[in-house]
Design a protein around this motif. Structure first.
Motif, PDB file in Angstrom:
ATOM      1  N   TYR A  68      -0.606  27.735  70.022  1.00  0.00           N
ATOM      2  CA  TYR A  68       0.332  27.143  70.806  1.00  0.00           C
ATOM      3  C   TYR A  68       1.364  26.742  69.366  1.00  0.00           C
ATOM      4  CZ  TYR A  68       4.259  24.971  73.695  1.00  0.00           C
ATOM      5  OH  TYR A  68       5.574  24.112  74.241  1.00  0.00           O
ATOM      6  N   GLY A  69       1.749  26.337  69.065  1.00  0.00           N
ATOM      7  CA  GLY A  69       2.266  25.699  67.463  1.00  0.00           C
ATOM      8  C   GLY A  69       2.423  27.546  67.115  1.00  0.00           C
ATOM      9  N   ALA A  70       1.966  27.937  66.338  1.00  0.00           N
ATOM     10  CA  ALA A  70       2.066  29.106  66.088  1.00  0.00           C
ATOM     11  C   ALA A  70       3.127  30.392  66.414  1.00  0.00           C
ATOM     12  CB  ALA A  70       0.910  29.794  65.602  1.00  0.00           C
ATOM     13  N   ASP A  71       2.044  29.714  67.887  1.00  0.00           N
ATOM     14  CA  ASP A  71       3.443  30.891  68.829  1.00  0.00           C
ATOM     15  C   ASP A  71       4.726  30.201  69.235  1.00  0.00           C
ATOM     16  OD1 ASP A  71       3.083  33.026  70.648  1.00  0.00           O
ATOM     17  OD2 ASP A  71       3.321  32.288  72.630  1.00  0.00           O
ATOM     18  N   ARG A  72       4.657  29.487  68.816  1.00  0.00           N
ATOM     19  CA  ARG A  72       6.831  28.716  69.539  1.00  0.00           C
ATOM     20  C   ARG A  72       7.235  28.661  67.830  1.00  0.00           C
ATOM     21  NH1 ARG A  72       8.357  27.968  73.820  1.00  0.00           N
ATOM     22  NH2 ARG A  72       9.300  26.228  73.535  1.00  0.00           N
ATOM     23  N   LEU A  73       6.773  28.637  67.267  1.00  0.00           N
ATOM     24  CA  LEU A  73       7.250  28.278  65.820  1.00  0.00           C
ATOM     25  C   LEU A  73       7.562  29.991  65.968  1.00  0.00           C
ATOM     26  CD1 LEU A  73       5.085  26.496  63.570  1.00  0.00           C
ATOM     27  CD2 LEU A  73       7.549  25.880  63.684  1.00  0.00           C
ATOM     28  N   THR A  74       7.687  31.109  66.232  1.00  0.00           N
ATOM     29  CA  THR A  74       8.080  32.370  66.014  1.00  0.00           C
ATOM     30  C   THR A  74       8.234  32.997  67.208  1.00  0.00           C
ATOM     31  OG1 THR A  74       5.511  33.185  66.610  1.00  0.00           O
ATOM     32  CG2 THR A  74       5.586  32.168  63.916  1.00  0.00           C
ATOM     33  N   ARG A  75       8.905  32.360  67.900  1.00  0.00           N
ATOM     34  CA  ARG A  75       9.319  32.632  69.120  1.00  0.00           C
ATOM     35  C   ARG A  75      11.043  33.372  69.004  1.00  0.00           C
ATOM     36  NH1 ARG A  75      10.302  26.914  69.412  1.00  0.00           N
ATOM     37  NH2 ARG A  75      12.115  26.062  69.862  1.00  0.00           N
ATOM     38  N   ARG A  76      11.458  33.107  68.209  1.00  0.00           N
ATOM     39  CA  ARG A  76      12.833  34.034  67.943  1.00  0.00           C
ATOM     40  C   ARG A  76      12.396  35.036  66.721  1.00  0.00           C
ATOM     41  NH1 ARG A  76      16.022  30.986  70.615  1.00  0.00           N
ATOM     42  NH2 ARG A  76      16.007  28.926  70.876  1.00  0.00           N
ATOM     43  N   ARG A  77      11.261  35.578  66.698  1.00  0.00           N
ATOM     44  CA  ARG A  77      11.370  36.151  65.389  1.00  0.00           C
ATOM     45  C   ARG A  77       9.703  37.238  65.970  1.00  0.00           C
ATOM     46  NH1 ARG A  77      10.802  32.891  59.900  1.00  0.00           N
ATOM     47  NH2 ARG A  77      10.960  35.105  59.253  1.00  0.00           N
ATOM     48  N   PRO A  78       9.934  38.506  66.716  1.00  0.00           N
ATOM     49  CA  PRO A  78       9.283  39.329  67.242  1.00  0.00           C
ATOM     50  C   PRO A  78       8.230  39.633  66.507  1.00  0.00           C
ATOM     51  CG  PRO A  78      11.611  39.704  68.366  1.00  0.00           C
ATOM     52  CD  PRO A  78      11.724  38.422  67.000  1.00  0.00           C
ATOM     53  N   LEU A  79       8.981  40.174  65.195  1.00  0.00           N
ATOM     54  CA  LEU A  79       7.482  41.323  64.862  1.00  0.00           C
ATOM     55  C   LEU A  79       6.557  40.088  63.569  1.00  0.00           C
ATOM     56  CD1 LEU A  79       9.886  43.221  62.211  1.00  0.00           C
ATOM     57  CD2 LEU A  79       7.860  43.892  64.503  1.00  0.00           C
ATOM     58  N   LEU A  80       7.368  38.951  63.391  1.00  0.00           N
ATOM     59  CA  LEU A  80       6.323  38.017  62.986  1.00  0.00           C
ATOM     60  C   LEU A  80       5.292  36.955  64.409  1.00  0.00           C
ATOM     61  CD1 LEU A  80       4.974  35.567  60.072  1.00  0.00           C
ATOM     62  CD2 LEU A  80       6.993  34.118  61.552  1.00  0.00           C
ATOM     63  N   ARG A  81       6.224  36.891  65.056  1.00  0.00           N
ATOM     64  CA  ARG A  81       5.332  36.823  66.064  1.00  0.00           C
ATOM     65  C   ARG A  81       3.581  37.839  66.485  1.00  0.00           C
ATOM     66  NH1 ARG A  81       7.721  34.332  72.374  1.00  0.00           N
ATOM     67  NH2 ARG A  81       6.034  33.014  72.031  1.00  0.00           N
ATOM     68  N   THR A  82       4.213  39.318  66.361  1.00  0.00           N
ATOM     69  CA  THR A  82       3.497  40.095  66.567  1.00  0.00           C
ATOM     70  C   THR A  82       2.462  39.644  65.419  1.00  0.00           C
ATOM     71  OG1 THR A  82       5.044  42.059  67.431  1.00  0.00           O
ATOM     72  CG2 THR A  82       3.072  42.345  66.502  1.00  0.00           C
ATOM     73  N   ALA A  83       2.717  39.668  64.517  1.00  0.00           N
ATOM     74  CA  ALA A  83       1.222  39.699  63.718  1.00  0.00           C
ATOM     75  C   ALA A  83       0.407  38.307  63.873  1.00  0.00           C
ATOM     76  CB  ALA A  83       2.139  39.106  62.325  1.00  0.00           C
ATOM     77  N   VAL A  84       1.806  37.141  64.109  1.00  0.00           N
ATOM     78  CA  VAL A  84       0.127  35.720  64.819  1.00  0.00           C
ATOM     79  C   VAL A  84      -0.696  36.483  65.667  1.00  0.00           C
ATOM     80  CG1 VAL A  84       0.182  33.628  66.165  1.00  0.00           C
ATOM     81  CG2 VAL A  84       2.104  34.030  63.071  1.00  0.00           C
ATOM     82  N   THR A  85      -0.109  37.002  66.866  1.00  0.00           N
ATOM     83  CA  THR A  85      -1.079  36.888  67.535  1.00  0.00           C
ATOM     84  C   THR A  85      -2.359  37.320  67.314  1.00  0.00           C
ATOM     85  OG1 THR A  85       0.738  36.662  69.537  1.00  0.00           O
ATOM     86  CG2 THR A  85      -1.314  38.353  70.007  1.00  0.00           C
ATOM     87  N   ALA A  86      -1.796  39.477  66.472  1.00  0.00           N
ATOM     88  CA  ALA A  86      -2.979  40.163  66.221  1.00  0.00           C
ATOM     89  C   ALA A  86      -3.614  39.878  64.723  1.00  0.00           C
ATOM     90  CB  ALA A  86      -2.046  41.496  65.412  1.00  0.00           C
ATOM     91  N   ALA A  87      -3.152  38.595  64.448  1.00  0.00           N
ATOM     92  CA  ALA A  87      -4.046  37.833  63.126  1.00  0.00           C
ATOM     93  C   ALA A  87      -5.164  37.021  63.904  1.00  0.00           C
ATOM     94  CB  ALA A  87      -3.499  36.953  62.539  1.00  0.00           C
ATOM     95  N   ALA A  88      -5.224  36.232  65.198  1.00  0.00           N
ATOM     96  CA  ALA A  88      -5.608  35.851  66.117  1.00  0.00           C
ATOM     97  C   ALA A  88      -6.167  36.109  66.635  1.00  0.00           C
ATOM     98  CB  ALA A  88      -4.744  34.707  67.151  1.00  0.00           C
ATOM     99  N   THR A  89      -5.468  37.212  67.146  1.00  0.00           N
ATOM    100  CA  THR A  89      -6.704  38.588  67.870  1.00  0.00           C
ATOM    101  C   THR A  89      -8.190  38.728  67.352  1.00  0.00           C
ATOM    102  OG1 THR A  89      -5.205  38.776  69.313  1.00  0.00           O
ATOM    103  CG2 THR A  89      -6.521  40.495  69.021  1.00  0.00           C
ATOM    104  N   TRP A  90      -7.894  39.011  65.795  1.00  0.00           N
ATOM    105  CA  TRP A  90      -8.685  39.771  65.236  1.00  0.00           C
ATOM    106  C   TRP A  90      -9.719  38.817  65.027  1.00  0.00           C
ATOM    107  CZ3 TRP A  90      -7.743  41.438  59.563  1.00  0.00           C
ATOM    108  CH2 TRP A  90      -9.219  41.664  58.710  1.00  0.00           C
ATOM    109  N   THR A  91      -9.207  37.260  64.447  1.00  0.00           N
ATOM    110  CA  THR A  91     -10.178  36.264  64.232  1.00  0.00           C
ATOM    111  C   THR A  91     -10.861  35.844  65.374  1.00  0.00           C
ATOM    112  OG1 THR A  91      -8.460  35.651  63.153  1.00  0.00           O
ATOM    113  CG2 THR A  91      -9.989  33.299  63.872  1.00  0.00           C
ATOM    114  N   VAL A  92     -11.021  36.505  66.257  1.00  0.00           N
ATOM    115  CA  VAL A  92     -11.796  35.680  67.323  1.00  0.00           C
ATOM    116  C   VAL A  92     -12.231  36.813  68.492  1.00  0.00           C
ATOM    117  CG1 VAL A  92      -9.953  33.882  67.956  1.00  0.00           C
ATOM    118  CG2 VAL A  92     -10.268  36.290  69.137  1.00  0.00           C
TER     119      VAL A  92
END
Length: 317
Positions: A68-92
């Motif tokens: 949740y914290g990573a998602d909130r920190l990147t909420r105004r930066r769509p490309l970084l938010r995409t990267a965070v979601t992609a990394a989390a998805t790959w991880t799990v």
């Protein structure tokens, strides 16, 4: 709209990374979480449910909060938010690694190397493989492939669609704890109760989506649906039953039966019609699991957009 695109794109990219690369051989974040879980268990262990509930809340809550914290920190930066979601998805996700294990066992059985296949199947199942013949190893592999396609592919994608990185990391934490302490051993029967029950709740919807996709994508929809409706309740797990029954019907085999876990004999009923699975059925099962994964990705991408549309309309009202 950028938020929608970031989450949906992150799920797609993370799924693609898992299919292309699988789990990293070293420094896997889930392995790191496992070490934290072991240390936390040593600190909190007591032979009652309250201690196990605290253990579950601390670890699942921590993982969810991190996402949740990573998602909130990147909420105004769509490309970084995409990267965070992609990394989390790959991880799990674990689809590529699961398919690799099943394919390795398939090759060992085709070569007649039963001892190697017995050793390899311990990567997937907790049952005693020492007395399994080739058909028994094939059945164990297929059952694990079906159940873990739901647990390690469909469920993370669904929770990622609903809650982003928080859902991805929180779900994987809960599922990992269930695998660690959710078994009914003397040490964990009470301590692991909360982890096991919470994992059951989180997998109620994903397991049924997995079964539905197996019905629709397996090539034998009538048989798969019939096996699901008729046989799922015979399995002791409320979530593995629907998935394994649907896979059995889709593949035209019978799963379930007697297994031995740590010296304890457990009858899991029979699921599906037809002969017991043979080594030749494993390739078909791997392909069905891949189709279910792609189908889940499509459903969850649509769900991501729909969830955000509902939220937007609610805010406007």
């Amino acid at each position: 709209m950028a938020d929608v695109n970031a989450r949906a794109a992150g799920l797609v990219l993370g799924y693609a990374a898992d299919r292309a690369f699988g789990d990293p051989r070293r420094f896997h974040p889930v392995s790191g979480f496992g070490r934290i879980a072991r240390a936390t268990e040593r600190a909190l262990y007591a032979d009652h449910r309250a201690a196990g509930a605290l253990f579950t809340v601390v670890l699942v809550g921590g993982a969810t909060g991190l996402g949740y914290g990573a998602d909130r920190l990147t909420r105004r930066r769509p490309l970084l938010r995409t990267a965070v979601t992609a990394a989390a998805t790959w991880t799990v996700l674990g689809g590529r690694s699961l398919a690799r294990e099943a394919t390795t066992i398939d090759g060992q059985l085709r070569r007649g190397d039963l001892p190697a296949a017995r050793r390899q199947v311990t990567h997937l199942v907790g049952r005693d493989p020492s007395q399994l013949d080739a058909a028994g190893v094939a059945r164990a592999t297929l059952e694990s492939l079906a159940e873990n396609t739901s647990d390690a592919v469909v469920a993370p994608l669904l929770w990622g669609a609903v809650a982003g990185p928080a859902g991805l990391l929180g779900y994987r934490a809960a599922n990992t704890l269930d695998a660690r302490v959710g078994h009914r051993t003397p040490r964990h029967e009470r301590f692991g109760w909360a982890s096991a029950r919470f994992d059951d709740v989180l997998n109620l919807a994903p397991a049924r989506l997995s079964a539905l996709l197996a019905v629709g994508l397996g090539g034998r929809p009538g048989a798969a649906l019939r096996a699901w409706r008729r046989d799922a309740h015979r399995h002791p797990s409320p979530n593995a039953g629907p998935v394994e029954a649907a896979f059995a019907g889709a593949l035209g085999v019978t799963l379930g039966g007697v297994n031995v876990y740590h010296g304890v004999v457990e009858d899991r009923g029979t699921l599906g019609d037809g002969p017991p699975p043979q080594p030749a059925d494993l390739g078909r099962a791997v392909r069905l699991a891949a189709r279910v994964g792609v189908g889940a990705l499509a459903v969850c991408t649509v769900l991501t957009v729909a969830t955000r549309d509902v939220a937007r309309i609610t805010q406007e009202v």
